[in-house]
Design a protein around this motif. Sequence first.
Motif, PDB file in Angstrom:
ATOM      1  N   HIS A 269       0.864  -1.183   0.000  1.00 34.81           N
ATOM      2  CA  HIS A 269       0.000   0.000   0.000  1.00 34.81           C
ATOM      3  C   HIS A 269       0.902   1.236   0.000  1.00 34.81           C
ATOM      4  O   HIS A 269       1.282   1.727   1.070  1.00 34.81           O
ATOM      5  CB  HIS A 269      -0.917   0.016   1.219  1.00 34.81           C
ATOM      6  CG  HIS A 269      -1.922  -1.081   1.227  1.00 34.81           C
ATOM      7  ND1 HIS A 269      -3.137  -1.010   0.580  1.00 34.81           N
ATOM      8  CD2 HIS A 269      -1.893  -2.305   1.811  1.00 34.81           C
ATOM      9  CE1 HIS A 269      -3.820  -2.121   0.767  1.00 34.81           C
ATOM     10  NE2 HIS A 269      -3.088  -2.930   1.503  1.00 34.81           N
ATOM     11  N   ILE A 274      -0.671   0.137   7.005  1.00 34.00           N
ATOM     12  CA  ILE A 274      -1.488  -1.080   7.073  1.00 34.00           C
ATOM     13  C   ILE A 274      -2.020  -1.202   8.499  1.00 34.00           C
ATOM     14  O   ILE A 274      -1.248  -1.222   9.460  1.00 34.00           O
ATOM     15  CB  ILE A 274      -0.673  -2.318   6.684  1.00 34.00           C
ATOM     16  CG1 ILE A 274      -0.176  -2.181   5.232  1.00 34.00           C
ATOM     17  CG2 ILE A 274      -1.490  -3.586   6.841  1.00 34.00           C
ATOM     18  CD1 ILE A 274       0.704  -3.328   4.785  1.00 34.00           C
ATOM     19  N   THR A 288      -4.625  -7.487   3.431  1.00 34.84           N
ATOM     20  CA  THR A 288      -4.108  -6.288   4.085  1.00 34.84           C
ATOM     21  C   THR A 288      -5.133  -5.177   3.920  1.00 34.84           C
ATOM     22  O   THR A 288      -5.735  -5.014   2.856  1.00 34.84           O
ATOM     23  CB  THR A 288      -2.772  -5.837   3.484  1.00 34.84           C
ATOM     24  OG1 THR A 288      -2.929  -5.610   2.064  1.00 34.84           O
ATOM     25  CG2 THR A 288      -1.696  -6.886   3.700  1.00 34.84           C
ATOM     26  N   SER A 290      -5.687  -0.926   4.648  1.00 35.76           N
ATOM     27  CA  SER A 290      -4.863   0.272   4.795  1.00 35.76           C
ATOM     28  C   SER A 290      -5.729   1.490   5.080  1.00 35.76           C
ATOM     29  O   SER A 290      -6.932   1.515   4.776  1.00 35.76           O
ATOM     30  CB  SER A 290      -4.039   0.503   3.519  1.00 35.76           C
ATOM     31  OG  SER A 290      -3.414   1.764   3.525  1.00 35.76           O
ATOM     32  N   ALA A 614       3.421  -6.329   9.106  1.00 32.37           N
ATOM     33  CA  ALA A 614       2.919  -5.171   8.366  1.00 32.37           C
ATOM     34  C   ALA A 614       3.496  -3.904   8.969  1.00 32.37           C
ATOM     35  O   ALA A 614       3.550  -3.763  10.199  1.00 32.37           O
ATOM     36  CB  ALA A 614       1.396  -5.132   8.398  1.00 32.37           C
TER      37      ALA A 614
END
Length: 628
Positions: A269, A274, A288, A290, A614
Amino acid sequence: CTAASREPTVAVMRYEPASEAAKLGAAAAGAGSGMGPQPRMQRLPSSGASDAAAAAAAAAAGTPYRYSGSGSGGGGDSSNAAEAAPAEDITLSVFQTAPLPADSPLRAPNPAGPAPSSSAASASSGRRSSSAGSSKSAPGRSGSGGTGTATPGGAARFTSPGSGRSSRPPAPPASSPSKPSSKGPGGGGSGVRNQPVTFHAKVKSSGYGFVHPTTQLGRAPPPPVKVGRSAAASSVGRQLLESRQYPADCGPLTTHQSRNSLPGGEAVHPGGAIVRIAFSSDASRLLTASVGRSARVLKLPLSRWAGEGTDLVGHNGPLHGADWSREGTLVLTASADRTARLWDAACAQPLLEFSHLNTQPPWRPTGPSAGSAMPPPAPPSPASAGRSANPPLPHEVRAARFVYMDQFIALACGNKLLLYRYKLADDPDSDIERLRARHSYRLLACHTSPAQSLLDFSVVNSFLSPLAIASASNRGLELVDLAVMRPLAAVAEAHARPVGCVAQAGTASLFVSHPREAYELFATAAPDNTVKLWDVRAPQRCVRAFAGHKNSQLPISVSFSPCLRYLGVGSEDKQAYLYDVRQGVVAHKVGRGVVADAVTGVAWSPLHPQMALAGLDGRVAFFSDGGA
């Protein structure tokens, strides 16, 4: 021996409470041991219900009730009994230990429709029991297979649901011979036949809807493949049949897998932190979410697929969380734009959008043929929301979870925990049926928290679990029974600051078996540099507190390893901490020199010895135990 004496009777047992001296002694012993803040365990009396109905609801909620009153089976006063019987200790568990009550929102709807009214059933019962004397009918409860009438002697008489009224549907009216029916093979009586949209006949395809695979020299050409809407497939059932197991005896996951990264080292991202990361239940995809208003589903391993997957774009606000279904084919996202969306893991178009409180609005079409979703409406005023029968969701959706093995969906919106039943329409081959296909949802129950808002909650979805553990903005925890939508216990001042993440041990993996007691554990993380381990059966105080990581500002998630030996938590010092659950100390620090920013989430593969971190910079790093 009379006819009345041969009737079946319902006996109500009386429970004699312990002496007050014993209770005071137990309370003094608990106070002397320094238990800390006690949870508020409460039992809400059911107004207007009989003692038997209250006992059934208590058994479903796992609450041992105290009975009082005379021995009549339904003639006592429930309000007086509730006042005379104070609340007792509540048996808490993530497992469903009793049948669901008749009016539980988790019960499946009866396909035969509602049960017949009690007046017809009691009238039929009165005709058959004329030899036993006159009886006074009482309203019965539907859903238990029959209705009941109470006699003055305390006996209960049960009749068949079909004895008072015929359950056979009325025969449809015959069509007039002078006016033939215009019903087609699949149409109604409106005079329009179910025919193709154009030319009123099937037209042979010109081949644009097919893809011709490559032909190898010396072999027959393979048949063309029809292009259609992609749908995610799950391999959970196949892997369970193959008896695949997570290697619980693997070493610590501290070896960086540099080959499992996106080409060029780009971020998953770019420009967005995240907030949630999770493996699918079959370990074939990585989800994931974001703050950049998008979520991604990546195929694993990244070394093979190189970032191929699905981009879930469409929210108009930052995402607060995301969740996988039990089969790993559906994705649920929660956003600050006051909506939650249901996605197919292999399709970028949302299947369903939870934008209104009660039902899916008719002016917001969804489905395989629907266009792009409309922007959410402006938040309504309190006066207009009170007048509307189906107002929009008034607050941000902080969390969304699949519940009861994907049968329901729960949302945390404001200070309410909303429970929905959803229905996904099939994707038929007919063009007319495809245009009619429409997914829908319906509100079943709602729990209102005394706090200002709910920040997160967790429900075990791998088995039938009616217990939800929610964190509130008042720094407390609430344990809610979804079977009756009532709070069972409340823990005040669970952390020094509001809890941002709740994780349960039962959500770790489907491919490993642990003792039953291990699934009663759950963990909470708050921006007070502390992670706490709790036991559902005794939430008065935490089992163990873990301190060592740095978390004073960011919302950082926590998760259990599939072997339940480690508790992984992110940290603001650019690494993740693996705590030993048994000893309560830092076992390993992972990510130093690999992660360039704060670690916001830790995810464990449910099938392979692999861990994903993350970061606040939108990147994901993978680690393993160093094996092949």
